[in-house]
Design an enzyme around this catalytic site. Structure first.
Site, mmCIF file in Angstrom:
data_model
loop_
_atom_site.group_PDB
_atom_site.id
_atom_site.type_symbol
_atom_site.label_atom_id
_atom_site.label_comp_id
_atom_site.label_asym_id
_atom_site.label_seq_id
_atom_site.Cartn_x
_atom_site.Cartn_y
_atom_site.Cartn_z
ATOM 1 N N GLU A 20 2.859 2.412 7.935
ATOM 2 C CA GLU A 20 2.462 3.602 8.721
ATOM 3 C C GLU A 20 0.993 3.407 9.035
ATOM 4 O OE1 GLU A 20 4.408 6.011 9.679
ATOM 5 O OE2 GLU A 20 6.182 5.706 8.436
ATOM 6 N N CYS A 47 -4.157 10.208 11.129
ATOM 7 C CA CYS A 47 -3.524 9.202 11.976
ATOM 8 C C CYS A 47 -2.949 9.827 13.226
ATOM 9 C CB CYS A 47 -2.425 8.508 11.192
ATOM 10 S SG CYS A 47 -1.209 9.653 10.522
ATOM 11 N N GLU A 53 -9.433 3.483 17.326
ATOM 12 C CA GLU A 53 -9.233 4.656 16.475
ATOM 13 C C GLU A 53 -10.569 4.980 15.799
ATOM 14 O OE1 GLU A 53 -7.017 4.291 12.760
ATOM 15 O OE2 GLU A 53 -5.954 6.127 13.245
HETATM 16 P P1 NAD Z 1 -7.115 1.121 4.682
HETATM 17 O O1 NAD Z 1 -6.192 0.277 5.447
HETATM 18 O O2 NAD Z 1 -8.532 0.721 4.593
HETATM 19 O O3 NAD Z 1 -6.635 1.322 3.182
HETATM 20 C C1 NAD Z 1 -5.375 1.871 2.863
HETATM 21 C C2 NAD Z 1 -4.984 1.432 1.477
HETATM 22 O O4 NAD Z 1 -4.754 0.023 1.483
HETATM 23 C C3 NAD Z 1 -6.031 1.677 0.409
HETATM 24 O O5 NAD Z 1 -5.395 2.061 -0.788
HETATM 25 C C4 NAD Z 1 -6.680 0.314 0.260
HETATM 26 O O6 NAD Z 1 -7.291 0.115 -0.991
HETATM 27 C C5 NAD Z 1 -5.473 -0.580 0.428
HETATM 28 N N1 NAD Z 1 -5.745 -1.976 0.810
HETATM 29 C C6 NAD Z 1 -6.769 -2.452 1.554
HETATM 30 N N2 NAD Z 1 -6.666 -3.797 1.684
HETATM 31 C C7 NAD Z 1 -5.545 -4.175 1.023
HETATM 32 C C8 NAD Z 1 -4.906 -5.426 0.793
HETATM 33 N N3 NAD Z 1 -5.381 -6.566 1.293
HETATM 34 N N4 NAD Z 1 -3.782 -5.437 0.061
HETATM 35 C C9 NAD Z 1 -3.248 -4.290 -0.436
HETATM 36 N N5 NAD Z 1 -3.838 -3.076 -0.267
HETATM 37 C C10 NAD Z 1 -4.963 -3.015 0.463
HETATM 38 O O7 NAD Z 1 -6.937 2.560 5.342
HETATM 39 P P2 NAD Z 1 -7.750 3.867 5.017
HETATM 40 O O8 NAD Z 1 -9.119 3.681 5.590
HETATM 41 O O9 NAD Z 1 -7.585 4.219 3.577
HETATM 42 O O10 NAD Z 1 -6.950 4.961 5.872
HETATM 43 C C11 NAD Z 1 -7.213 5.237 7.191
HETATM 44 C C12 NAD Z 1 -6.186 4.561 8.083
HETATM 45 O O11 NAD Z 1 -4.870 4.951 7.697
HETATM 46 C C13 NAD Z 1 -6.304 4.987 9.537
HETATM 47 O O12 NAD Z 1 -6.148 3.866 10.355
HETATM 48 C C14 NAD Z 1 -5.139 5.949 9.728
HETATM 49 O O13 NAD Z 1 -4.681 6.058 11.051
HETATM 50 C C15 NAD Z 1 -4.120 5.350 8.831
HETATM 51 N N6 NAD Z 1 -3.115 6.357 8.478
HETATM 52 C C16 NAD Z 1 -1.856 6.252 9.018
HETATM 53 C C17 NAD Z 1 -0.889 7.223 8.737
HETATM 54 C C18 NAD Z 1 0.494 7.148 9.328
HETATM 55 O O14 NAD Z 1 1.386 7.850 8.855
HETATM 56 N N7 NAD Z 1 0.731 6.339 10.346
HETATM 57 C C19 NAD Z 1 -1.210 8.291 7.879
HETATM 58 C C20 NAD Z 1 -2.508 8.358 7.360
HETATM 59 C C21 NAD Z 1 -3.445 7.373 7.655
#
Ligand code: NAD
Length: 514
Positions: A272, A306, A408
């Site tokens: 997501e 998001c 975004e």
């Molecule tokens: P992010 O991608 O930086 O991190 C998300 C999670 O992934 C965190 O727990 C992070 O520690 C982990 N992570 C990072 N690198 C990783 C790796 N290499 N391996 C495994 N885990 C890893 O995102 P964020 O900044 O926490 O959240 C914001 C983003 O999330 C925005 O782009 C937003 O649009 C998206 N989002 C999407 C939805 C949806 O339903 N489509 C909902 C909420 C947020």
């Protein structure tokens, strides 16, 4: 840039008790029903409204991740959770619903303390939704239908669904409990066990949430928690050979990385991801409602969602008035203390994120956009001046190619575009690498009907702000995601289907080697 921005509303003064809830000094992983010792690297946890450090996080290294995965595997094989009769699993899920609801205030305060979303929103929306996720899946599993095929002469085949095993659940920081609870509820409702990894920025409420699930009687090891950075803890979890499937919510680039790591072992993933959703306002809309919803669509959750309607497309004949009124209302939004019920917009989640969001003001300027309101750090006064506040911002973009219309931003930052015809609106809305949701505002039925067919996004909301129907699939087209969440979509992801074929009477078998 336009210097004649409308007058701003007074910022919310800090409340006397800026930190009414204290976080635990050290947030640790929770494995096999007990807190880990927390000997890993320490990471600071900040209160975004003041910038004060409110605690520390002990990062799980690969060895701790391994203990969590092994605990989940043992629980999957031996706790009886996977084979529990549906009624018994439903009873447990309903207990989890009750305990989350009973602790909504406590969880909301912890969440606010490392996220800065307005407390009222967290308590009334996020935590109620988190509790409801357990009730929803309790009800869903009780009503799930089966499949039987008897078209083939002399045979009957039926399909059983079995849990997959151990799920890695990786959550973002923008709505930690609301989003992670959906993953946990879905994974365990279908008999799996899991290891949850929250964002390293927002570990507080999810640590308490996992403790609460155990206080309600969830067997040890069914839900485990590991804390730490994505590149360390997250990657060790996704790559672990005993993880069977991965459910991720977060940024698109992270999603790409996770899918490639998971792909090495052919682990199924749902992703997501991000969005740059079009909110299309036709002249045939109920303009007052569309205006209210445009403001909610970009400024709720402090602009960090998001599914934000971050590109607002307005039909030219109503655009001047609509955009001017939007800017005026945005400038009046009460920015300040997220613990105060009077506040409408709290701080961004981190200093780095605020710098990134404000960086888009320069990007907009360079691309020839016109600043309509905001575009600066906000200083509510007192302790809150150390917080990561951004004033509600809106720009009028010269075209959909501007970076503020393509990237975004994930903050309280609206980009306006105008259009002259239906075709122009749909072409602009679809001209993006994302495809999470779209919003359409019109009272003209043929326009609604056509737009809902022609928009390239996983969800189209017509004449309403965001609203989640959990029975229906939710997820993105294009770079907004892979797979869906929702009742049947989660059943498909969190279960393996097994086809069992039986003859109606003894079959004649060809006899070899006589
Ligand atoms: P992010 O991608 O930086 O991190 C998300 C999670 O992934 C965190 O727990 C992070 O520690 C982990 N992570 C990072 N690198 C990783 C790796 N290499 N391996 C495994 N885990 C890893 O995102 P964020 O900044 O926490 O959240 C914001 C983003 O999330 C925005 O782009 C937003 O649009 C998206 N989002 C999407 C939805 C949806 O339903 N489509 C909902 C909420 C947020």
């Amino acid at each position: 840039m336009d210097a004649s921005a409308p007058p701003r509303a007074p910022l919310q003064a800090p409340s006397r008790a800026v930190l009414p809830t204290l976080a635990p000094p050290l947030t640790r992983s929770f494995v096999g029903g007990a807190a880990e010792r927390g000997e890993g690297m320490r990471l600071p946890v900040f209160y975004p409204a003041t910038g004060a450090q409110v605690g520390e996080l002990a990062e799980a290294d690969a060895a701790e991740v391994d203990r969590a995965v092994q605990a989940a595997r043992r629980a999957f094989l031996r706790s009886g959770w996977a084979s529990l009769p549906t009624e018994r699993r439903q009873e447990m899920l309903l207990k989890l619903h009750d305990i989350v609801l009973a602790h909504a205030d406590e969880l909301a305060r912890l969440e606010c303390l490392n996220l800065g979303i307005v407390l009222r929103e967290l308590r009334e929306r996020h935590m109620k939704r988190a509790a409801y996720n357990f009730r929803f899946f309790a009800e869903f599993i009780g009503q799930a239908k089966g499949e039987v095929y008897d078209q083939m002469a002399g045979y009957r085949s039926f399909v059983v669904r079995e849990p997959v095993g151990v799920a890695a659940l990786i959550a973002p920081w923008n709505a930690p409990v609301a989003l992670a609870s959906m993953k946990v509820a879905a994974a365990i409702a279908f008999g799996n066990t899991c290891v949850l990894k929250p964002s390293e920025q927002t570990p507080l409420a999810l640590a308490r949430f996992v403790e609460l699930l155990h206080e309600a009687g969830l067997p040890d090891g069914v839900v485990n928690l590991v804390n730490g950075r994505g590149a360390v803890t997250g990657e060790a979890l996704v790559a672990h050979p005993d993880i069977d499937l991965v459910s991720f919510t977060g940024g698109t680039e992270t999603g790409r990385r996770i899918m490639s790591v998971a792909g090495r072992r052919l682990k199924p993933c749902t992703l997501e991801l991000g969005g740059k959703s079009a909110n299309i306002v036709f002249a045939s809309a109920d303009i007052e409602r569309a205006l209210d919803a445009a403001l909610v669509g970009i400024f709720s959750n402090n602009g960090q969602q998001c599914l934000a309607g971050s590109r607002i497309l307005v039909e030219k004949r109503i655009a001047d008035d609509f955009i001017a009124r939007f800017a005026e209302r945005a400038a009046r939004i009460r920015v300040g203390d997220p613990m105060s019920d009077a506040t409408e917009l709290g701080p961004l989640a981190s200093a780095a994120h605020r710098a990134r969001v404000l960086g888009f003001v320069e990007t907009a300027r360079a691309d020839g956009a016109k600043l309509l309101t905001g575009g600066e750090a906000a200083m509510p006064g007192g302790d809150l001046d150390g917080g990561y506040f951004v004033s509600p911002t809106a720009v009028l973009a010269p075209s959909n190619a501007a970076r503020v219309c393509q990237d975004e931003i994930f903050g309280p930052f609206a980009a306006f575009l105008t259009f002259g015809s239906y075709d122009e609106a749909i072409a602009m809305a679809n001209d993006t690498r994302f495809g999470l949701v779209s919003y359409v505002w019109s009272d003209h039925m043929p326009t609604i009907e056509r737009a809902s067919r022609e928009l390239h996004s996983g969800v189209v909301w017509v004449n309403t702000p965001m609203v989640r129907e959990l029975r229906a699939p939710f997820g993105g087209y294009k770079e907004s995601g892979v797979g869906r969440e929702g009742g049947e979509a989660c059943q498909a992801f969190y279960t393996e289907s097994k086809t069992v074929t039986l003859p109606a009477s003894p079959v004649a078998v060809r006899r070899l080697g006589l």
